[in-house]
Scaffold this active site. Sequence first.
Site, PDB file in Angstrom:
ATOM      1  CG  ASP A  42      -1.737  -1.265   1.360  1.00  0.00           C
ATOM      2  OD1 ASP A  42      -2.203  -1.787   0.338  1.00  0.00           O
ATOM      3  OD2 ASP A  42      -1.891  -1.745   2.499  1.00  0.00           O
ATOM      4  CD  GLU A 213      -9.258  -2.748  -1.219  1.00  0.00           C
ATOM      5  OE1 GLU A 213      -9.980  -2.845  -0.213  1.00  0.00           O
ATOM      6  OE2 GLU A 213      -8.297  -3.515  -1.450  1.00  0.00           O
TER       7      GLU A 213
END
Length: 317
Positions: A42, A213
């Site tokens: 991420d 997302e």
Amino acid sequence: MRNLSLSLAIASIFLFGGCQNSKQQEVVLGPNPFIKHIYTADPSAHVWGDGRLYVYASHDIDPPRGCDLMDRYHVFSTDDMVNWTDHGEILNSSQVPWGREEGGFMWAPDCAYKNGTYYFYFPHPSGDDWNNTWKVGVATSKYPAKDFEVKGYIEDLGDAFAMIDPCVFVDDDGQAYFYYGGGGRCVGAKLKENMTEIAEPLRPMEGLEDFHEAAWVHKKDGLYYLSYADNHAEDGKGANRLHYATSQSPLGPWQYQGIYLQPTGCDTSHGSIVEYKGDWYAFYHNMALSGQGNLRSICVDKLYYNPDGTIREVEQH
């Protein structure tokens, strides 16, 4: 004639020698993944005023059990896109007073800078029913990679179900915008000057196709880009692709443009896009080190735009 020949020779050296030097100065990236001593995921990439590029990443735990074990954040930085410094852990779940007692669930973060303060945003549940109790925490520091202290969380965000992956974009005029989402829902709003409260009700980001997302917003040549992960799956497993949409406004409506990163082999995909020293880069994660989709490692590749502002598909190396 002699002077003309000399002039042509000088011109030749300038033209061809100059091109050769330009190629020699082109940034050549190191091998991916660029962080190998721990598992990372991420990546949220930013360039701050000290001339370095910083990446704020989550941390997969080995041996893996699932994303519930992710429990701490590291910061990495570079000034040449090849050599990286690990600034160490900046935050873990034990430092979050309102967080769930069991810890874990420290998922994709982001960071922003305004008026001398760095603001670190992170999703974390506040209760045992983790997927219904997500909050977006805020920690602050006077430094980009140390001394972060949790100040609380952003209030009045409404339904918390599956709402993760905060992104904060600061526009050229200094106005900051907050985005987050999950489970097919993406929302955004202006932030107040204090960077810890929304200034207006959240609104849906309209025009996105197959949003899952990992919202990320950047700006180039006056155009706003919102990139995100989709719901794509292969052989019954997650194989998210990264898509993007564009708008004339930081809060949309958005015009869907397509895919810019194909699946990386991981259970999920998450990326960020940033300009550094005149070049654009796409950050993401893959499973090249572990061979397991839940033990991820952050990567970077060059990102290229077409003349009309659309993004070319990234070549993963």
